[in-house]
Design a protein around this motif. Structure first.
Motif, PDB file in Angstrom:
ATOM      1  N   THR A 518      25.660  44.305 -11.261  1.00 49.92           N
ATOM      2  CA  THR A 518      26.183  43.888  -9.894  1.00 49.92           C
ATOM      3  C   THR A 518      27.322  44.806  -9.695  1.00 49.92           C
ATOM      4  O   THR A 518      28.280  45.047 -10.417  1.00 49.92           O
ATOM      5  CB  THR A 518      26.885  42.572 -10.010  1.00 49.92           C
ATOM      6  N   ALA A 519      26.910  45.392  -8.469  1.00 54.30           N
ATOM      7  CA  ALA A 519      28.024  46.353  -8.022  1.00 54.30           C
ATOM      8  C   ALA A 519      29.101  45.995  -7.208  1.00 54.30           C
ATOM      9  O   ALA A 519      29.938  46.610  -6.468  1.00 54.30           O
ATOM     10  CB  ALA A 519      27.479  47.599  -7.364  1.00 54.30           C
ATOM     11  N   THR A 520      29.153  44.610  -6.852  1.00 54.41           N
ATOM     12  CA  THR A 520      30.333  44.019  -5.856  1.00 54.41           C
ATOM     13  C   THR A 520      31.574  44.016  -6.596  1.00 54.41           C
ATOM     14  O   THR A 520      31.666  43.973  -7.915  1.00 54.41           O
ATOM     15  CB  THR A 520      29.899  42.717  -5.604  1.00 54.41           C
ATOM     16  N   SER A 521      32.623  44.401  -6.053  1.00 56.50           N
ATOM     17  CA  SER A 521      34.076  44.079  -6.135  1.00 56.50           C
ATOM     18  C   SER A 521      34.389  42.656  -6.214  1.00 56.50           C
ATOM     19  O   SER A 521      34.414  42.082  -5.131  1.00 56.50           O
ATOM     20  CB  SER A 521      34.770  45.054  -5.575  1.00 56.50           C
ATOM     21  N   ALA A 522      35.113  42.252  -7.353  1.00 56.95           N
ATOM     22  CA  ALA A 522      35.395  40.859  -7.291  1.00 56.95           C
ATOM     23  C   ALA A 522      36.660  40.589  -6.774  1.00 56.95           C
ATOM     24  O   ALA A 522      36.896  39.871  -5.862  1.00 56.95           O
ATOM     25  CB  ALA A 522      35.929  40.327  -8.606  1.00 56.95           C
ATOM     26  N   ILE A 523      37.498  41.841  -6.221  1.00 54.86           N
ATOM     27  CA  ILE A 523      38.676  41.906  -5.525  1.00 54.86           C
ATOM     28  C   ILE A 523      38.358  42.516  -4.234  1.00 54.86           C
ATOM     29  O   ILE A 523      37.912  43.665  -4.524  1.00 54.86           O
ATOM     30  CB  ILE A 523      39.849  42.501  -6.106  1.00 54.86           C
ATOM     31  N   LYS A 524      38.550  41.895  -2.999  1.00 55.62           N
ATOM     32  CA  LYS A 524      38.194  42.554  -1.802  1.00 55.62           C
ATOM     33  C   LYS A 524      39.458  42.599  -0.932  1.00 55.62           C
ATOM     34  O   LYS A 524      40.014  41.385  -0.809  1.00 55.62           O
ATOM     35  CB  LYS A 524      37.187  41.451  -1.099  1.00 55.62           C
ATOM     36  N   GLN A 525      39.814  43.648  -0.354  1.00 53.03           N
ATOM     37  CA  GLN A 525      40.933  43.951   0.211  1.00 53.03           C
ATOM     38  C   GLN A 525      40.708  43.708   1.781  1.00 53.03           C
ATOM     39  O   GLN A 525      39.794  44.136   2.263  1.00 53.03           O
ATOM     40  CB  GLN A 525      41.422  45.319  -0.181  1.00 53.03           C
ATOM     41  N   VAL A 526      41.874  42.705   2.172  1.00 51.99           N
ATOM     42  CA  VAL A 526      41.976  42.743   3.500  1.00 51.99           C
ATOM     43  C   VAL A 526      43.277  43.511   4.018  1.00 51.99           C
ATOM     44  O   VAL A 526      44.546  43.197   4.056  1.00 51.99           O
ATOM     45  CB  VAL A 526      42.115  41.178   3.763  1.00 51.99           C
ATOM     46  N   ALA A 527      43.156  44.829   4.596  1.00 53.01           N
ATOM     47  CA  ALA A 527      43.942  45.669   4.995  1.00 53.01           C
ATOM     48  C   ALA A 527      44.532  45.482   6.448  1.00 53.01           C
ATOM     49  O   ALA A 527      44.161  46.493   7.284  1.00 53.01           O
ATOM     50  CB  ALA A 527      43.776  46.940   4.779  1.00 53.01           C
ATOM     51  N   SER A 528      44.854  44.173   6.703  1.00 55.56           N
ATOM     52  CA  SER A 528      45.038  43.868   8.253  1.00 55.56           C
ATOM     53  C   SER A 528      44.021  44.563   9.351  1.00 55.56           C
ATOM     54  O   SER A 528      44.299  45.465  10.183  1.00 55.56           O
ATOM     55  CB  SER A 528      46.422  44.654   8.872  1.00 55.56           C
ATOM     56  N   GLY A 529      42.797  43.845   9.229  1.00 55.61           N
ATOM     57  CA  GLY A 529      41.825  44.181  10.472  1.00 55.61           C
ATOM     58  C   GLY A 529      41.052  45.339  10.377  1.00 55.61           C
ATOM     59  O   GLY A 529      40.597  45.754  11.404  1.00 55.61           O
ATOM     60  N   ARG A 530      41.044  45.857   9.111  1.00 53.92           N
ATOM     61  CA  ARG A 530      40.255  47.264   8.751  1.00 53.92           C
ATOM     62  C   ARG A 530      39.036  46.908   8.396  1.00 53.92           C
ATOM     63  O   ARG A 530      38.847  46.148   7.663  1.00 53.92           O
ATOM     64  CB  ARG A 530      41.243  48.153   7.836  1.00 53.92           C
ATOM     65  N   PHE A 531      38.237  47.782   9.070  1.00 57.95           N
ATOM     66  CA  PHE A 531      36.830  48.167   8.521  1.00 57.95           C
ATOM     67  C   PHE A 531      36.214  47.027   7.857  1.00 57.95           C
ATOM     68  O   PHE A 531      36.474  46.892   6.547  1.00 57.95           O
ATOM     69  CB  PHE A 531      36.923  49.455   7.587  1.00 57.95           C
ATOM     70  N   GLY A 532      35.254  46.244   8.405  1.00 56.50           N
ATOM     71  CA  GLY A 532      34.218  45.577   7.722  1.00 56.50           C
ATOM     72  C   GLY A 532      34.810  44.268   7.134  1.00 56.50           C
ATOM     73  O   GLY A 532      33.907  43.653   6.069  1.00 56.50           O
ATOM     74  N   VAL A 533      35.820  43.953   7.727  1.00 60.38           N
ATOM     75  CA  VAL A 533      36.174  42.542   7.200  1.00 60.38           C
ATOM     76  C   VAL A 533      35.390  41.409   7.962  1.00 60.38           C
ATOM     77  O   VAL A 533      36.150  40.984   9.142  1.00 60.38           O
ATOM     78  CB  VAL A 533      37.966  42.579   7.260  1.00 60.38           C
ATOM     79  N   THR A 534      34.347  40.974   7.327  1.00 62.50           N
ATOM     80  CA  THR A 534      33.706  39.987   8.083  1.00 62.50           C
ATOM     81  C   THR A 534      33.675  38.781   7.434  1.00 62.50           C
ATOM     82  O   THR A 534      34.167  38.706   6.268  1.00 62.50           O
ATOM     83  CB  THR A 534      32.131  40.381   8.278  1.00 62.50           C
ATOM     84  N   PRO A 535      33.343  37.539   7.879  1.00 61.92           N
ATOM     85  CA  PRO A 535      33.270  36.157   7.110  1.00 61.92           C
ATOM     86  C   PRO A 535      32.580  36.463   5.835  1.00 61.92           C
ATOM     87  O   PRO A 535      32.723  35.749   4.881  1.00 61.92           O
ATOM     88  CB  PRO A 535      32.457  35.328   8.225  1.00 61.92           C
ATOM     89  N   THR A 536      31.311  37.125   5.977  1.00 61.57           N
ATOM     90  CA  THR A 536      30.528  37.297   4.690  1.00 61.57           C
ATOM     91  C   THR A 536      31.103  37.972   3.622  1.00 61.57           C
ATOM     92  O   THR A 536      31.149  37.620   2.362  1.00 61.57           O
ATOM     93  CB  THR A 536      29.053  37.764   5.122  1.00 61.57           C
ATOM     94  N   PHE A 537      31.888  39.035   4.078  1.00 63.26           N
ATOM     95  CA  PHE A 537      32.603  39.747   3.059  1.00 63.26           C
ATOM     96  C   PHE A 537      33.624  38.873   2.335  1.00 63.26           C
ATOM     97  O   PHE A 537      33.879  38.875   1.269  1.00 63.26           O
ATOM     98  CB  PHE A 537      33.464  40.786   3.887  1.00 63.26           C
ATOM     99  N   LEU A 538      34.347  37.850   3.097  1.00 67.09           N
ATOM    100  CA  LEU A 538      35.394  37.096   2.671  1.00 67.09           C
ATOM    101  C   LEU A 538      34.775  36.023   1.585  1.00 67.09           C
ATOM    102  O   LEU A 538      35.589  35.963   0.513  1.00 67.09           O
ATOM    103  CB  LEU A 538      36.135  36.415   3.726  1.00 67.09           C
ATOM    104  N   VAL A 539      33.639  35.582   2.087  1.00 63.05           N
ATOM    105  CA  VAL A 539      33.263  34.577   1.166  1.00 63.05           C
ATOM    106  C   VAL A 539      32.565  35.019  -0.230  1.00 63.05           C
ATOM    107  O   VAL A 539      32.319  34.177  -1.187  1.00 63.05           O
ATOM    108  CB  VAL A 539      32.130  33.550   2.011  1.00 63.05           C
TER     109      VAL A 539
END
Length: 965
Positions: A518-539
């Motif tokens: 699995t290539a997903t990163s367990a830690i997903k960074q939310v850098a203040s509204g930057r690039f690709g921060v969608t609901p699915t990304f967060l969940v």
């Protein structure tokens, strides 16, 4: 009258029997909206005044007009204000090449400084781009001579106050100096000469040299005290301007005092300018840097490159202007990291930490600055300064500048932690999976020069060692990787099933893969509204990291986003080490952060394009696994040597360290007691802390909605449901968790049901955040900051209650930073929004009836759609448009294309239908009159679309043809 002025996004209401309420958020007190005759906001720098005798209320503009007319301020300004007008740059060099070289050597320039910093700034008008992080030794630990500036590190705001975006919010920033009006603190020789001729200021020149003819000992101390006495005498005798200068016709026998200067050869980078200004210089004339720019432009090499088209052509004046432009842009960036708007606020503020200067120097020249580890004495500092002079005026003076290797690694230059030899040894060890090869890599690191403070420490334990057998028994590491701030490709969220011979078409840039990886990163960074921060990304995250410290993150204000969408994910906050970071971290912990990461100074990523890196370094997951296995085994060995079985046993045990006996080149006076002091041991072990459940914010409104059987049924089976519920300002991030449930099951675009939810009242922060398609949310009332933050779809309507006593179109109904980082959906607001509306919005459509400063743009009536914007100004004129619109990234034009006119009208029609807007209805009823008052802002990516370009599609008798509009 009693004036009232409050900074910040304050809200105010005025009842018709003269009751004024002012509070930080809406919804603090219950209000009968029919009795509210005025509603608005106090933005930055705004004020409101109430005359308690007459009952008259004066708004911001009225207050300022009254004050401005009370005295003849304009007349006073004309009579007393003096402005230094820009003076042309020199058109030829003032020194010959040999003299320039000697000055550069004497003042510590290297070939990197000239070629990679000064010449780049002169050619391009901007700072050079290097890799983030700093892997060379601290100046005090270096075996190379350093300028005094290198012992200072800039401080920056973290969490406590938001940074400013100097590119998009330059409207509120200024580099003006106050004594006389200087547009910039960067002066050329002519402007300095103009200051020197100002008899009102009675300028006095004080030379910043110390005499070494009688030896080093005490020379710099004596010179600084004499300089202070001379400055004191000059001011007492009426001088209002002191020019500290290191100019001298003859440098022999003298050397710059290495203190704060204004007319100086030893200043060419933005950090150096910031140091001088931060310790009190109002302006700086970098005469040697400007001379270097002139020399570069007139050199045969540069002339030939420009003549052959291999370098953009610039004049000698433009080269100097570019250099100053780059410095000024860099200074704004430095100010912005502290959230400081004005240079006058930065001047003398001493917002620096010192690493490697002793208390003797700090008390004498930098009193009040933080210097926790001590370091060089005055005599040692004088000796280091003298080393530059010796190279310039000794008998064997070099014919070219030395390359110290501070920026790029080179043989014989400064040591770099990330060096080619280290890289080769590490690659050999992990690819061969050879323990002896890893031992060679370990030995290389052990023998490196002292690089960071921790290299001055070694472990000491009174326990006997624990014998262990070397074994690598882990099949899976169980570690966590981080996405960084670029989002994550959704294809990485599913295990691989198409691997053949170690390769997968899904991830073609990797090799050594296995089915099930699995290539997903367990830690997903939310850098203040930057690039690709969608609901699915967060969940799809196990841990959500908010990065606050690096770069401009406008409007974030320290919110922790994790619980809004994914209540199962832990929230981590990334901070950067600096003095006082413990206080900041404590506040973040109280804000319910699960994890706090403190980053050091030497990390960071490269500035190279990602595809270029992938081509040069194809990824092999097994190599990284091997590396971490080696590190884990190395840690186990160190624990065993100390007599401890697990990391939990040594966390916080500063008593296990002892200073190493290392002979440093520059000083033996470093004091490590501050680092070795103990703050006490934690009550819980690290493992117990990590194994805690995710911190909860308690029951939230979304939980109530999700527990409703009809809503659950609609989500599960994609049905339609309508619900109404009361909302209060303590209900924050409402709808975010619902969006997370939908995104987890259907992704960002797959939900076919309809959730129609109406809220009544005053919504808390982040109302309607991260909405997905199929969520239609209506708020009857008002909302605080961050409405629609990160929304990926759906519809959001905000309208006031019926029968208000105020005009809804004139009232502020939503707060600051709405639509921050949105990627889709529609929002309709009957009323005005606060500051920073739709910042970092990509695909959301919005209609709002007015905004504060620093939105994508805005004033009166705004419609945005598909990366395009329409603005209506009642008078049809954009005041001061050069300041209001960033013409480097958008083109401003009237709405001429029929498709654009149709798009604009349809958005306003939808706005009127959904909100009942009187202003929108008026525009539609008088469409022909209002259409010419709208402006259209078009980014380059949309210039050729039918909505923007002069050529439009026309359907005529069933035929589609292109015609010019």
């Amino acid at each position: 009258m009693i004036p009232l002025a409050i900074h910040g996004p304050q809200r105010r209401h005025l009842l018709d029997f003269i009751v004024l309420t002012l509070y930080q958020q809406v919804g603090v007190l219950p209000m009968d909206e029919s009795k509210v005759v005025m509603k608005g906001r106090l933005g930055p720098g705004m004020m409101i005044t109430v005359d308690l005798e007459s009952g008259q209320v004066y708004e911001n503009t009225e207050v300022k007009k009254i004050v401005a007319s009370s005295n003849p301020y304009k007349k006073w300004l004309i009579e007393n204000m003096r402005t230094i007008k820009p003076v042309n740059f020199l058109s030829s060099t003032a020194m010959d090449n040999e003299t320039i070289l000697r000055h550069q050597q004497a003042f510590g320039y290297s070939s990197e400084d000239v070629q990679m910093v000064i010449e780049t700034m002169a050619a391009q008008g901007k700072e050079p781009t290097f890799c983030m992080g700093d892997d060379i030794p601290l100046a005090v630990l270096s075996q190379k001579p350093h300028m005094l500036y290198d012992y200072f590190k800039q401080r920056f705001a973290q969490v406590t106050n938001p940074a400013i975006d100097p590119l998009r919010e330059g409207l509120v920033m200024s580099l003006r100096s106050i004594l006389v009006i200087l547009s910039s603190p960067v002066l050329n020789e002519g402007e300095l000469d103009a200051l020197m001729k100002d008899h009102h200021l009675n300028p006095q020149v004080l030379h910043t040299f110390f005499d070494i003819q009688k030896g080093i000992h005490g020379s710099i101390d004596k010179a600084i005290k004499q300089l202070c006495e001379a400055a004191d005498d000059a001011v007492r005798n009426g001088s209002q301007l002191l020019v500290l200068s290191d100019r001298s016709e003859e440098l022999n026998g003298l050397r710059m005092s290495a203190s704060i200067v204004a007319d100086t050869a030893q200043c060419f980078s933005t950090h150096q300018f910031a140091c001088l200004i931060g310790y009190g210089a109002s302006a700086v004339c970098p005469y040697l840097a400007l001379e270097t720019c002139r020399q570069w432009r007139l050199s045969t090499k540069t002339v030939n490159l420009m003549r052959n088209g291999k370098m953009p052509t610039v004049t000698i004046e433009q080269a100097q202007r570019n250099f100053c432009k780059a410095v000024k842009s860099g200074l704004l960036k430095i100010l912005s990291k502290m959230g400081i708007s004005l240079l006058s606020s930065y001047c003398g503020a001493q917002i620096f930490e010192i690493y490697g200067l002793g208390q003797e120097i700090v008390d004498l020249a930098f009193c009040g600055s933080v210097s926790k580890i001590g370091g060089l004495s005055l005599d040692e500092l004088a000796r280091e300064s003298l080393s530059f002079w010796v190279k310039a005026f000794s008998e064997d003076t070099a014919k070219r500048l030395e390359n110290f290797g501070f920026i790029q690694h080179r043989p014989g230059g400064e040591y770099h932690g990330n060096n080619p030899e280290m890289s080769k040894l590490l690659h050999k060890a992990v690819r061969q999976k050879n323990e002896s090869a890893y031992s060679i890599y370990q030995q290389h690191l052990a023998n490196r020069p002292v690089n960071v403070l921790r290299d001055l420490l070694e472990f000491r334990s009174d326990r006997p060692s624990i014998p262990v057998a070397i074994a690598i028994a882990m099949n899976r590491l169980g570690g966590k990787s981080n996405t960084g701030e670029g989002g994550e490709d959704p294809i990485r969220w599913s295990p691989l099933t198409d691997v053949v011979d170690g390769y997968s078409p899904t991830l073609p840039h990797l090799k050594g893969l296995q089915n099930g990886d699995t290539a997903t990163s367990a830690i997903k960074q939310v850098a203040s509204g930057r690039f690709g921060v969608t609901p699915t990304f967060l969940v799809n995250a196990d841990q959500l990291e908010i990065k606050i410290a690096q770069g401009a993150k406008p409007g974030e204000g320290g919110q922790l986003p994790g619980k809004k969408v994914n209540p199962k994910a832990k929230v981590s906050v990334k901070l950067v080490a600096e003095a006082g970071i413990g206080t900041v971290a404590s506040g973040v912990a109280k804000g319910n952060a699960d994890i706090i990461q403190i980053s050091g100074h030497d990390g960071g990523t490269g500035a190279s394009p990602r595809e270029e890196l992938r081509a040069r370094f194809p990824g092999v997951p097994g190599d990284l696994v091997n590396y971490f296995l080696y590190v884990a085994e190395e840690v186990r060995g160190m624990l065993a040597q100390l007599g401890y079985e697990k990391l939990d046993d040594i966390i916080g045990r500063t008593d296990l360290f002892t200073p190493r006996h290392i002979s440093l080149v520059k000083t033996q006076q470093l004091d490590l007691s501050y680092i070795l002091s103990s703050a006490g041991l934690p009550k819980w072990s690290s493992t117990q802390i990590r194994n805690q459940e995710v911190h909860s914010n308690g029951p939230v409104l979304d939980d109530i909605l999700l527990s409703d059987p009809e809503i659950s049924e609609a989500i599960e089976h994609e049905k339609e449901v309508a619900k109404s519920i009361k909302i209060y300002n303590v209900d924050r991030a409402v709808c975010g968790r619902i969006a997370g449930v939908i995104a987890k099951k259907y992704g960002d675009r797959g939900f076919a049901g309809q959730l129609n939810i109406t809220f009544t009242g005053s919504a808390g922060q982040s109302f309607g955040c991260f909405l997905t398609p199929g969520m239609n949310v209506r708020l009857v009332g008002e909302a605080n900051d961050y409405v629609g933050k990160g929304m990926a779809g759906g519809e959001l309507v905000v309208a006031p209650v019926e029968n208000t006593g105020f005009c809804p179109e004139d009232a502020t109904i939503v707060g600051n930073t709405c639509l921050y980082g949105a990627t889709g959906g529609q929002i309709f607001v009957r009323g005005k929004a606060g500051e920073r509306f739709a910042v970092r919005n990509s695909l959301a459509q919005a209609v709002v009836e007015g905004t504060g400063d620093h939105c994508c743009i805005g004033n009166d009536f705004i419609c945005t759609s598909c990366q395009m914007m329409f603005i209506n100004f009642v008078d049809g004129i954009i005041q001061n448009s050069s300041c209001s619109v960033n013409k480097e990234i958008v083109r401003i034009q009237r709405v001429n294309a029929p498709a654009g006119q149709m798009q604009l009208k349809s958005l306003i029609e939808a706005h009127v239908e959904k909100t009942g807007s009187i202003k929108g209805a008026t525009i539609l009823n008088e469409w022909e009159a209002y259409l010419p008052l709208f402006w259209q802002l078009v980014p380059p990516s949309e210039e050729d679309t039918p909505e923007a370009c002069a050529e439009v599609l026309k359907v005529d008798a069933g035929k589609v043809t292109l015609q010019s509009a």
